[in-house]
Design a protein around this motif. Structure first.
Motif, short mmCIF file in Angstrom:
data_model
loop_
_atom_site.label_atom_id
_atom_site.label_comp_id
_atom_site.label_asym_id
_atom_site.label_seq_id
_atom_site.Cartn_x
_atom_site.Cartn_y
_atom_site.Cartn_z
N SER A 212 -9.21 5.19 1.88
CA SER A 212 -9.86 4.20 1.58
C SER A 212 -9.83 2.95 0.90
O SER A 212 -8.43 2.70 0.65
N PRO A 213 -10.26 2.00 1.09
CA PRO A 213 -9.82 1.16 0.81
C PRO A 213 -9.14 0.09 -0.96
O PRO A 213 -8.28 -0.24 -1.92
N LEU A 214 -9.17 1.21 -1.51
CA LEU A 214 -9.07 2.06 -3.16
C LEU A 214 -8.40 2.27 -3.18
O LEU A 214 -7.16 2.26 -4.38
N GLN A 215 -7.29 3.09 -2.39
CA GLN A 215 -6.20 3.55 -1.90
C GLN A 215 -5.00 2.01 -1.87
O GLN A 215 -3.74 2.72 -2.50
N LEU A 216 -5.27 1.04 -1.36
CA LEU A 216 -4.89 -0.01 -1.14
C LEU A 216 -3.48 -0.65 -1.57
O LEU A 216 -2.42 -0.94 -1.16
N TRP A 217 -3.89 -0.40 -2.98
CA TRP A 217 -2.85 -1.25 -4.14
C TRP A 217 -1.54 -0.04 -3.69
O TRP A 217 -0.35 -1.06 -3.51
N SER A 218 -2.41 0.90 -4.19
CA SER A 218 -0.45 1.63 -3.94
C SER A 218 -0.09 1.92 -3.35
O SER A 218 1.12 2.05 -3.38
N TRP A 219 -0.79 2.11 -1.96
CA TRP A 219 -0.23 1.84 -0.80
C TRP A 219 0.35 1.12 -0.42
O TRP A 219 2.43 1.63 0.26
N PHE A 220 0.41 0.14 -0.79
CA PHE A 220 0.65 -0.95 -0.27
C PHE A 220 2.00 -1.15 -1.34
O PHE A 220 3.23 -1.68 -0.54
N HIS A 221 2.47 -0.89 -2.55
CA HIS A 221 3.20 -1.06 -2.88
C HIS A 221 4.59 0.40 -2.38
O HIS A 221 6.08 -0.14 -2.57
N LYS A 222 4.28 1.04 -2.58
CA LYS A 222 5.04 2.21 -1.82
C LYS A 222 5.54 1.55 -0.37
O LYS A 222 6.45 2.13 -0.28
N ALA A 223 4.93 0.83 0.38
CA ALA A 223 5.21 1.39 1.33
C ALA A 223 6.48 -0.43 1.51
O ALA A 223 7.78 -0.20 2.38
#
Length: 235
Positions: A212-223
């Motif tokens: 979901s878009p709610l996980q976008l920030w954490s995913w972004f920084h990990k990526a």
């Protein structure tokens, strides 16, 4: 006039959103409160572009940082003091450019590019081709976010027209200016053609976020952390 099947698929891709997904995206935008990406994050993003583009030249890192910073600065809504004002202003604009939140748009673009990499591998061996690919992903992200937000805010639901679709590409290039890409500038028609190709490569699926878009920030920084590590350890 015979309808363009690619345009029909592209239109359907931008319209393929649910109210729940749109509300989650709106929550992501609200939580950011128009905060720009930090200098360290922009540098990480530049390193990710260099690694994923599979190229390296002297002074290319500062040039890539300048490209990203210029893109974000020039696609920001002017004279906006609150996220609610940005949303209202964007929803009255037929074009998705300028964007509500450049940081959120950038994260979404990186998500699309990551999907592209998983499917096709690293990009192009070319600095300017990588720039263009990033521009296309940013354009697609801006249009999808714009469509989602409008479906919640505008009554009756807004259906994008061809002229509006073309306007976004024109606005993006106009704001960047040809000087940013030196002698490798492209026109709006070329950018639109690249957009159609990119949508095809993404199978016309523009959902954002791992689940979901709610996980976008954490995913972004990990990526970015992962790509930055690859940048520093590449042979």
């Amino acid at each position: 006039m015979i309808p363009d099947p690619d345009y029909a698929l592209a239109t359907k891709a931008y319209e393929a959103h649910s109210n729940m997904n749109a509300m989650l995206l709106l929550h992501v935008i609200h939580s950011r409160q128009l905060e720009p990406l930090s200098a360290s994050v922009v540098e990480q993003l530049a390193k990710a572009m260099i690694y994923c583009g599979d190229y390296d030249e002297p002074l290319i890192l500062p040039e890539t940082i300048t490209f990203i910073r210029t893109l974000l600065d020039r696609t920001t809504l002017p004279c906006i003091t609150s996220v609610d004002e940005a949303i209202r202003t964007s929803c009255t604009n037929p074009s998705s450019i300028p964007v509500i939140c450049p940081a959120t748009t950038t994260m979404s673009a990186v998500y699309y590019l990551n999907r592209y990499i998983k499917k096709f591998g690293r990009f192009t061996h070319s600095y300017y081709a990588t720039q263009r690919l990033f521009l296309v992903a940013y354009l697609v992200a801006s249009k999808y976010i714009h469509a989602n937000v409008k479906c919640l805010v505008v009554t009756p639901p807004h259906e994008p027209r061809l002229a509006e679709e073309e306007e976004a590409a024109t606005q993006l290039l106009r704001r960047l200016g040809n000087g940013l890409m030196d002698n490798h500038a492209i026109n709006a028609a070329q950018l639109r053609s690249m957009e159609m190709e990119f949508l095809h490569f993404l199978d016309y699926q523009l959902w954002i976020g791992p689940k979901s878009p709610l996980q976008l920030w954490s995913w972004f920084h990990k990526a970015l952390d992962s790509y930055s590590t690859c940048y520093h350890t590449r042979s």
